[in-house]
Every structure is written in structure tokens, then in C-alpha cells.
Scaffold this motif. Structure first.
Motif, PDB file in Angstrom:
ATOM      1  N   TYR A   1     -71.454  15.963 -73.124  1.00 10.70           N
ATOM      2  CA  TYR A   1     -71.092  17.153 -73.901  1.00 10.70           C
ATOM      3  C   TYR A   1     -69.967  16.806 -74.870  1.00 10.70           C
ATOM      4  O   TYR A   1     -69.046  16.078 -74.509  1.00 10.70           O
ATOM      5  CB  TYR A   1     -70.568  18.264 -72.984  1.00 10.70           C
ATOM      6  CG  TYR A   1     -71.625  18.932 -72.146  1.00 10.70           C
ATOM      7  CD1 TYR A   1     -72.259  18.250 -71.109  1.00 10.70           C
ATOM      8  CD2 TYR A   1     -71.982  20.253 -72.382  1.00 10.70           C
ATOM      9  CE1 TYR A   1     -73.230  18.867 -70.333  1.00 10.70           C
ATOM     10  CE2 TYR A   1     -72.952  20.885 -71.613  1.00 10.70           C
ATOM     11  CZ  TYR A   1     -73.573  20.189 -70.596  1.00 10.70           C
ATOM     12  OH  TYR A   1     -74.528  20.799 -69.834  1.00 10.70           O
ATOM     13  N   TYR A   2     -70.047  17.379 -76.046  1.00  9.15           N
ATOM     14  CA  TYR A   2     -68.909  17.330 -76.973  1.00  9.15           C
ATOM     15  C   TYR A   2     -68.429  18.772 -77.146  1.00  9.15           C
ATOM     16  O   TYR A   2     -69.208  19.654 -77.552  1.00  9.15           O
ATOM     17  CB  TYR A   2     -69.317  16.734 -78.333  1.00  9.15           C
ATOM     18  CG  TYR A   2     -68.169  16.796 -79.317  1.00  9.15           C
ATOM     19  CD1 TYR A   2     -67.195  15.805 -79.340  1.00  9.15           C
ATOM     20  CD2 TYR A   2     -68.032  17.873 -80.189  1.00  9.15           C
ATOM     21  CE1 TYR A   2     -66.116  15.884 -80.216  1.00  9.15           C
ATOM     22  CE2 TYR A   2     -66.960  17.961 -81.064  1.00  9.15           C
ATOM     23  CZ  TYR A   2     -66.008  16.955 -81.065  1.00  9.15           C
ATOM     24  OH  TYR A   2     -64.939  17.040 -81.922  1.00  9.15           O
TER      25      TYR A   2
ATOM     26  N   ILE B   1     -69.182  21.823 -66.085  1.00 13.69           N
ATOM     27  CA  ILE B   1     -69.349  20.381 -66.360  1.00 13.69           C
ATOM     28  C   ILE B   1     -68.975  19.649 -65.064  1.00 13.69           C
ATOM     29  O   ILE B   1     -67.873  19.110 -64.932  1.00 13.69           O
ATOM     30  CB  ILE B   1     -68.439  19.918 -67.522  1.00 13.69           C
ATOM     31  CG1 ILE B   1     -68.461  20.884 -68.696  1.00 13.69           C
ATOM     32  CG2 ILE B   1     -68.753  18.479 -67.954  1.00 13.69           C
ATOM     33  CD1 ILE B   1     -69.611  20.767 -69.629  1.00 13.69           C
TER      34      ILE B   1
ATOM     35  N   LYS C   1     -72.670  15.432 -65.339  1.00 11.28           N
ATOM     36  CA  LYS C   1     -72.254  15.930 -66.655  1.00 11.28           C
ATOM     37  C   LYS C   1     -70.861  15.386 -66.963  1.00 11.28           C
ATOM     38  O   LYS C   1     -70.006  15.322 -66.079  1.00 11.28           O
ATOM     39  CB  LYS C   1     -72.209  17.460 -66.655  1.00 11.28           C
ATOM     40  CG  LYS C   1     -73.576  18.104 -66.491  1.00 11.28           C
ATOM     41  CD  LYS C   1     -73.437  19.611 -66.460  1.00 11.28           C
ATOM     42  CE  LYS C   1     -74.795  20.273 -66.327  1.00 11.28           C
ATOM     43  NZ  LYS C   1     -74.651  21.726 -66.131  1.00 11.28           N
TER      44      LYS C   1
ATOM     45  N   ALA D   1     -67.786  15.306 -70.355  1.00 14.27           N
ATOM     46  CA  ALA D   1     -67.468  15.925 -71.657  1.00 14.27           C
ATOM     47  C   ALA D   1     -66.335  15.204 -72.360  1.00 14.27           C
ATOM     48  O   ALA D   1     -65.370  14.766 -71.734  1.00 14.27           O
ATOM     49  CB  ALA D   1     -67.095  17.388 -71.462  1.00 14.27           C
TER      50      ALA D   1
ATOM     51  N   CYS E   1     -63.665  16.364 -74.992  1.00 14.19           N
ATOM     52  CA  CYS E   1     -63.173  17.679 -75.425  1.00 14.19           C
ATOM     53  C   CYS E   1     -62.013  17.485 -76.395  1.00 14.19           C
ATOM     54  O   CYS E   1     -61.046  16.792 -76.071  1.00 14.19           O
ATOM     55  CB  CYS E   1     -62.722  18.411 -74.158  1.00 14.19           C
ATOM     56  SG  CYS E   1     -62.288  20.092 -74.421  1.00 14.19           S
TER      57      CYS E   1
ATOM     58  N   VAL F   1     -63.760  15.301 -67.673  1.00 16.01           N
ATOM     59  CA  VAL F   1     -63.391  15.603 -69.065  1.00 16.01           C
ATOM     60  C   VAL F   1     -62.435  14.551 -69.617  1.00 16.01           C
ATOM     61  O   VAL F   1     -61.406  14.256 -69.008  1.00 16.01           O
ATOM     62  CB  VAL F   1     -62.729  17.003 -69.153  1.00 16.01           C
ATOM     63  CG1 VAL F   1     -62.261  17.295 -70.576  1.00 16.01           C
ATOM     64  CG2 VAL F   1     -63.685  18.086 -68.670  1.00 16.01           C
TER      65      VAL F   1
END
Ligand SMILES: C[S@@+](CC[C@H](N)C(=O)[O-])C[C@H]1O[C@@H](n2cnc3c(N)ncnc32)[C@H](O)[C@@H]1O
Length: 280
Positions: free
Chosen positions: A43-44, A121, A127, A129, A131, A154
Motif C-alpha cells: 500500500y502507498y 494493514i 499487507k 504500507a 506512508c 508501516v
């Protein structure tokens, strides 16, 4: 640029460097995670995304903002979330999205949005990310940073807005600080412990001898105290020394922090920050 339905931000040299740093890291990030297989979803998340376009003060020309750069990273992220309060900017982001179905654009305050999104997430769901939290000032809620640190999924780039803090909160005359600015600082820092980090007793009696004199700490000391919070309170394992980002008068506007549970990320960012520090 006159065809834009909003006044684009004019960005200086250091903001261009920030964009370059995050984009380069993004390339390394998706390359590294791609090797771990398609099951892992990347994920971005751009919490203060802007419109995806700015004006460069250096050249006077348009320059891509962070969302536009994230979208061109290869191998690509699986999902994108762009959040901005300014409806004209998110309307422009629709153009930047160019019909991609895996891009969520949200108009509104990023804080409640991220408090809902980030906990989804999950490590066990494969998942991860990247961020970017890039506010102009103290517009971010500590809880967002704390959740990010606890998740261990993250990698976060964070703009720590020392200029806003110095101008509005850590004023020489503390009686002049507006209650709403104290409130913004408490929300960003997570509690009132910034007071102890920002002012230490000088050991001298003040003019009013019932209250010892307090000395305001310098920018590196305040950034160091926040770094310690990211590690000890939010729970990020790795938080390299932040990079001071300056204006043309060489004053520090903000510190660019990176925080992660991932040692490879730490090494890459420490190397990158070192190179940029040498270029100052
Ligand atoms: C420094 S700019 C972002 C620049 C962008 N990250 C880039 O590098 O291209 C900050 C953005 O945050 C937005 N903003 C300010 N407060 C916000 C909030 N509470 N929630 C979401 N967006 C906010 C502003 O409209 C502005 O576009």
C-alpha cells in the motif's frame, strides 16, 4: 499553470529533495517486497497528498507532487490512498488517477480516515504500507503515528513541523501562546511531555524567585525528544536521525523523519540521509 482550478503550492529546493527521497525509497521498497511474492500486498498511503502537482520555485515550472510520483513507481504498489482536505486538490487528483481502480481519493481530514485505514494493514494478512505524512504544520494526530508504530507493517516518512512549533508554541513569551496552539501541539505530540523536552530549568532563579528560570531547548534537542517518542512510545524499532529541511535562509523548516520496523529500510534511509546531509 493558469488552467489549474487552484493555486498550486510553490515549493522550494528542500521540498524537491523530500519528493526525490520518498520516490527513490518507494522504488527500492516495491522492488524489495516484490521479491517476496505476489501474496504480499503493498500500500502507498499519502495522508496529506496535495494535488499531485506543484510549481518549482527554482525553475518556475510545474513539478510532480508525491501522489503522481507514487503512481509511476515500478514495480507498482497494489493500492493507493490519497487524502487531502482541499477539494480542489482532490478534484485534480482524479485526473492524476487517470481511471485506475486501485486508487482511493478521500477529501477531508486525514486523521479519522487513517485511524480507520491503518489498522486494516495487518502483518498476518501479508499487507505492508509506505506512508507519507507531510502536513504543513501541526495538523496530525499522534494516534496515527502510534498506530503505525504498533502495527510493524508501516514504513513512515514524517514531516516534523519545527517552524510551526517554534513560531506558535515554543514562543519566548509563553504567556502569548494561544490555547488552540497548545491544543494542536498536545495532539501532535500525544501528551504534554513536550513541555519538559522543550524547556529545562536553567538552575538560575528567575525575576520572580518562586519560579525557576526555564531555558528553551534548540531544534536538534526537540527533534531528538520526538525521535525518542517514536521509538519508545509509538514502538518503531528503527528511527534514523532525521534530516533537517531548510529554507533559502538556511533556517530549519521541518525535520524529515523515517520510522520503520524494518532494518533494510533503516539502512537505505540512513545512507540516503547521509548523502543529502553532506550536500548541505
Ligand atoms: C505540504 S502539502 C503536501 C505535499 C505533498 N505531500 C507533496 O509532497 O507533493 C500539505 C497538504 O495537506 C493538506 N492538509 C492540511 N491539513 C490536512 C488535514 N487535516 N487532512 C488532510 N489534508 C490536509 C493541504 O491541503 C496540503 O495540500
Amino acid at each position: 499553470m493558469s488552467d489549474l482550478p487552484f493555486q498550486p503550492d510553490e515549493i522550494g529546493y528542500w521540498s524537491e529533495l523530500k519528493l526525490e527521497i520518498v520516490e527513490k525509497y518507494g522504488h527500492g521498497y516495491t522492488n524489495a517486497f516484490n521479491k517476496l511474492g505476489a501474496r504480499l500486498k503493498k500500500y502507498y498511503i499519502d495522508g496529506f497528498s496535495g494535488a499531485g502537482i506543484h510549481l518549482s520555485k527554482r525553475t518556475g515550472e510545474p513539478i510532480d507532487g508525491s501522489p503522481a510520483r507514487a503512481l509511476r513507481i515500478t514495480p507498482p504498489f497494489n493500492y493507493f490512498h490519497f487524502i487531502d482536505m482541499n477539494a480542489d486538490k482532490t478534484a485534480y487528483l482524479e485526473k492524476v488517477r487517470d481511471g485506475r481502480a486501485n486508487v482511493e481519493i478521500h477529501t477531508g481530514d486525514t486523521n479519522p480516515y487513517l485511524k480507520q485505514l491503518l489498522p486494516t494493514i495487518k502483518y498476518g494478512d501479508y499487507k505492508r504500507a509506505l506512508c507519507l505524512l507531510d502536513p504543513y504544520g501541526l495538523d496530525l494526530d499522534w494516534e496515527v503515528m502510534r498506530i503505525s508504530g504498533q502495527l510493524k507493517t508501516v514504513d513512515m516518512f514524517l514531516n516534523f513541523p519545527i517552524m510551526d512549533i517554534n513560531r506558535n508554541v515554543l514562543r519566548h513569551d509563553r504567556s502569548k501562546v494561544a490555547p488552540e496552539d497548545i491544543e494542536r501541539m498536545n495532539r501532535f505530540w500525544g501528551d504534554e511531555s513536550w513541555r519538559a523536552a522543550a524547556y529545562v530549568e536553567s538552575g538560575q532563579a528567575s525575576m520572580f524567585d518562586f519560579e525557576p528560570e526555564k531555558l528553551k531547548q534548540d531544534n536538534p534537542a526537540i527533534a531528538a525528544a520526538f525521535r525518542e517518542r517514536l521509538q519508545k512510545v509509538a514502538g518503531f524499532k528503527y528511527v534514523p536521525q532525521p534530516l533537517p529541511m531548510r529554507n533559502k535562509n538556511n533556517a530549519v523548516l521541518y525535520y524529515l523523519f523515517f520510522a520503520s520496523a524494518n532494518d533494510t529500510g533503516r539502512k537505505i534511509v540512513e545512507d540516503t540521509f547521509k548523502r543529502y546531509r553532506l550536500n548541505i
